[in-house]
Write a protein that holds these residues in place. Structure first.
Motif, PDB file in Angstrom:
ATOM      1  N   ASN A 177       2.062  37.907  36.266  1.00 30.28           N
ATOM      2  CA  ASN A 177       2.197  38.649  37.518  1.00 30.28           C
ATOM      3  C   ASN A 177       2.706  40.070  37.319  1.00 30.28           C
ATOM      4  N   LYS A 178       3.030  40.433  36.089  1.00 26.82           N
ATOM      5  CA  LYS A 178       3.486  41.803  35.836  1.00 26.82           C
ATOM      6  C   LYS A 178       2.411  42.829  36.168  1.00 26.82           C
ATOM      7  N   ARG A 179       1.158  42.406  36.119  1.00 27.55           N
ATOM      8  CA  ARG A 179       0.073  43.357  36.386  1.00 27.55           C
ATOM      9  C   ARG A 179       0.089  43.850  37.833  1.00 27.55           C
ATOM     10  N   PHE A 180       0.797  43.158  38.699  1.00 23.12           N
ATOM     11  CA  PHE A 180       0.865  43.573  40.094  1.00 23.12           C
ATOM     12  C   PHE A 180       2.006  44.559  40.354  1.00 23.12           C
ATOM     13  N   LEU A 181       2.843  44.819  39.336  1.00 21.80           N
ATOM     14  CA  LEU A 181       3.984  45.718  39.509  1.00 21.80           C
ATOM     15  C   LEU A 181       3.578  47.145  39.176  1.00 21.80           C
ATOM     16  N   ALA A 182       4.106  48.092  39.927  1.00 19.80           N
ATOM     17  CA  ALA A 182       3.850  49.499  39.616  1.00 19.80           C
ATOM     18  C   ALA A 182       4.478  49.876  38.278  1.00 19.80           C
ATOM     19  N   GLU A 183       5.620  49.286  37.968  1.00 14.29           N
ATOM     20  CA  GLU A 183       6.311  49.512  36.701  1.00 14.29           C
ATOM     21  C   GLU A 183       6.845  48.173  36.205  1.00 14.29           C
ATOM     22  N   ASP A 184       6.631  47.890  34.951  1.00 17.94           N
ATOM     23  CA  ASP A 184       7.107  46.635  34.373  1.00 17.94           C
ATOM     24  C   ASP A 184       8.636  46.612  34.406  1.00 17.94           C
ATOM     25  N   ASN A 185       9.200  45.706  35.193  1.00 15.36           N
ATOM     26  CA  ASN A 185      10.657  45.690  35.341  1.00 15.36           C
ATOM     27  C   ASN A 185      11.377  44.926  34.221  1.00 15.36           C
ATOM     28  N   THR A 186      10.642  44.437  33.225  1.00 13.34           N
ATOM     29  CA  THR A 186      11.297  43.738  32.111  1.00 13.34           C
ATOM     30  C   THR A 186      11.619  44.663  30.941  1.00 13.34           C
ATOM     31  N   LYS A 187      11.323  45.935  31.059  1.00 15.04           N
ATOM     32  CA  LYS A 187      11.506  46.839  29.920  1.00 15.04           C
ATOM     33  C   LYS A 187      12.963  46.913  29.471  1.00 15.04           C
ATOM     34  N   PHE A 188      13.876  46.860  30.417  1.00 17.30           N
ATOM     35  CA  PHE A 188      15.283  46.876  30.003  1.00 17.30           C
ATOM     36  C   PHE A 188      15.629  45.596  29.248  1.00 17.30           C
ATOM     37  N   GLY A 189      14.987  44.509  29.595  1.00 18.39           N
ATOM     38  CA  GLY A 189      15.167  43.265  28.845  1.00 18.39           C
ATOM     39  C   GLY A 189      14.753  43.413  27.382  1.00 18.39           C
TER      40      GLY A 189
ATOM     41  N   GLY B 170      18.447  38.055  35.636  1.00 15.94           N
ATOM     42  CA  GLY B 170      17.776  36.783  35.390  1.00 15.94           C
ATOM     43  C   GLY B 170      16.799  36.419  36.485  1.00 15.94           C
ATOM     44  N   CYS B 171      17.218  36.560  37.733  1.00 20.36           N
ATOM     45  CA  CYS B 171      16.327  36.269  38.859  1.00 20.36           C
ATOM     46  C   CYS B 171      15.271  37.356  39.029  1.00 20.36           C
ATOM     47  N   GLU B 172      15.623  38.598  38.715  1.00 22.16           N
ATOM     48  CA  GLU B 172      14.674  39.703  38.807  1.00 22.16           C
ATOM     49  C   GLU B 172      13.472  39.473  37.881  1.00 22.16           C
ATOM     50  N   TRP B 173      13.732  38.873  36.728  1.00 19.85           N
ATOM     51  CA  TRP B 173      12.684  38.648  35.734  1.00 19.85           C
ATOM     52  C   TRP B 173      12.163  37.212  35.744  1.00 19.85           C
ATOM     53  N   ASP B 174      12.531  36.461  36.732  1.00 18.65           N
ATOM     54  CA  ASP B 174      12.164  35.041  36.784  1.00 18.65           C
ATOM     55  C   ASP B 174      10.820  34.867  37.497  1.00 18.65           C
ATOM     56  N   TYR B 175       9.739  35.256  36.822  1.00 14.58           N
ATOM     57  CA  TYR B 175       8.396  35.084  37.369  1.00 14.58           C
ATOM     58  C   TYR B 175       7.418  34.924  36.212  1.00 14.58           C
ATOM     59  N   ASP B 176       6.259  34.414  36.506  1.00 14.60           N
ATOM     60  CA  ASP B 176       5.236  34.239  35.477  1.00 14.60           C
ATOM     61  C   ASP B 176       4.817  35.606  34.939  1.00 14.60           C
ATOM     62  N   PHE B 177       4.803  35.740  33.609  1.00 19.15           N
ATOM     63  CA  PHE B 177       4.520  37.041  33.003  1.00 19.15           C
ATOM     64  C   PHE B 177       3.165  37.595  33.420  1.00 19.15           C
TER      65      PHE B 177
ATOM     66  N   VAL C 237      19.013  27.916  36.731  1.00 17.71           N
ATOM     67  CA  VAL C 237      18.740  29.330  36.951  1.00 17.71           C
ATOM     68  C   VAL C 237      17.624  29.832  36.026  1.00 17.71           C
ATOM     69  N   ASP C 238      16.857  30.795  36.499  1.00 13.80           N
ATOM     70  CA  ASP C 238      15.988  31.647  35.678  1.00 13.80           C
ATOM     71  C   ASP C 238      15.040  30.874  34.760  1.00 13.80           C
ATOM     72  N   GLU C 239      14.349  29.905  35.280  1.00 17.07           N
ATOM     73  CA  GLU C 239      13.523  29.031  34.448  1.00 17.07           C
ATOM     74  C   GLU C 239      12.410  29.778  33.719  1.00 17.07           C
ATOM     75  N   ARG C 240      11.782  30.760  34.368  1.00 14.58           N
ATOM     76  CA  ARG C 240      10.637  31.459  33.772  1.00 14.58           C
ATOM     77  C   ARG C 240      11.016  32.763  33.065  1.00 14.58           C
ATOM     78  N   MET C 241      12.254  33.172  33.216  1.00 11.16           N
ATOM     79  CA  MET C 241      12.667  34.458  32.663  1.00 11.16           C
ATOM     80  C   MET C 241      12.524  34.556  31.148  1.00 11.16           C
ATOM     81  N   PRO C 242      12.961  33.564  30.353  1.00  6.99           N
ATOM     82  CA  PRO C 242      12.829  33.704  28.904  1.00  6.99           C
ATOM     83  C   PRO C 242      11.388  33.938  28.441  1.00  6.99           C
ATOM     84  N   ALA C 243      10.443  33.178  28.983  1.00  3.50           N
ATOM     85  CA  ALA C 243       9.041  33.358  28.599  1.00  3.50           C
ATOM     86  C   ALA C 243       8.541  34.747  28.979  1.00  3.50           C
ATOM     87  N   ASN C 244       9.016  35.254  30.096  1.00  5.07           N
ATOM     88  CA  ASN C 244       8.620  36.582  30.546  1.00  5.07           C
ATOM     89  C   ASN C 244       9.110  37.653  29.568  1.00  5.07           C
ATOM     90  N   LEU C 245      10.379  37.567  29.160  1.00  2.00           N
ATOM     91  CA  LEU C 245      10.914  38.548  28.219  1.00  2.00           C
ATOM     92  C   LEU C 245      10.269  38.420  26.843  1.00  2.00           C
TER      93      LEU C 245
END
Length: 206
Positions: A185-197, A176-183, A20-28
């Protein structure tokens, strides 16, 4: 020099913690660097739940889709770690409230801390204002809004408090899955969804 923050993923004998969530830790970790001055270890560290090494870290992450059934040594370490001031963020990758992970993990918590230990966290809890403000409580995930899992948007998280401090944060929202993407790619989001992390990590360090 301050000790760099290490994102620790817990391995346990049952379940599928490693699927699960392989890229999430690096993203946070990227978000922690982006928004704060906390020094970080750039790679996550896997620590066995039954290892004494667990007690060297203030934060741990536990997740999966399948059965959670602690061995005697895992149960002892989990309980002692939390009672000693450690923080465990637990995320159900099934984003439901009655799946195998949810039912089995909650049973483990009853065995570790008693039948009433796991409780709903109010929206006024400090974790929702630790750094960023979340006045409505936990932010929703795309999996909830898209009707996956149990077709339910969970407006609360659960937790276990020890001496007035949250020691276990438990989510059915599949962060975990919500944040499981290469960091990047956050520039494509209207709002950074990792802030709660970021709030979760800073609460664990507070």
């Amino acid at each position: 020099m301050p000790v760099p923050f290490t994102f620790v993923r817990l391995s346990y004998h049952s379940g599928d913690w490693d699927a699960v969530d392989e890229r999430m830790p690096a993203n946070l970790l990227h978000s922690l660097v982006q928004y704060t001055k906390v020094p970080v270890e750039p790679k996550e560290k896997v620590v066995a739940l039954d290892s004494p090494a667990l007690f060297g870290y203030p934060f741990c992450y536990l997740s999966g889709h399948r059965l959670v059934q602690f061995s005697a040594a895992e149960k002892k370490n989990f309980t002692q770690y939390v009672r000693n001031g450690g923080f465990v963020f637990v995320d159900d990758c099934n984003h439901d409230i009655d799946g195998l992970f949810a039912r089995s993990f909650e049973e483990q918590m009853r065995g570790c801390f008693g039948p009433q230990a796991l409780k709903k966290i109010p929206k006024t809890h400090p974790i929702y204002s630790q750094f960023f403000q979340f006045k409505e409580g936990p932010p929703n995930t795309g999996f909830e809004l898209n009707g996956w899992g149990d077709d339910l948007v969970h407006d609360y998280l659960k937790g276990i408090e020890i001496k007035g401090r949250l020691g276990v944060l438990y989510s059915n929202k599949d962060y975990g899955c919500e944040w499981d993407y290469d960091f990047r790619n956050k520039r494509f989001l209207a709002e950074d969804n990792t802030k709660f992390g970021v709030n979760i990590l800073l609460y664990a360090l507070s």
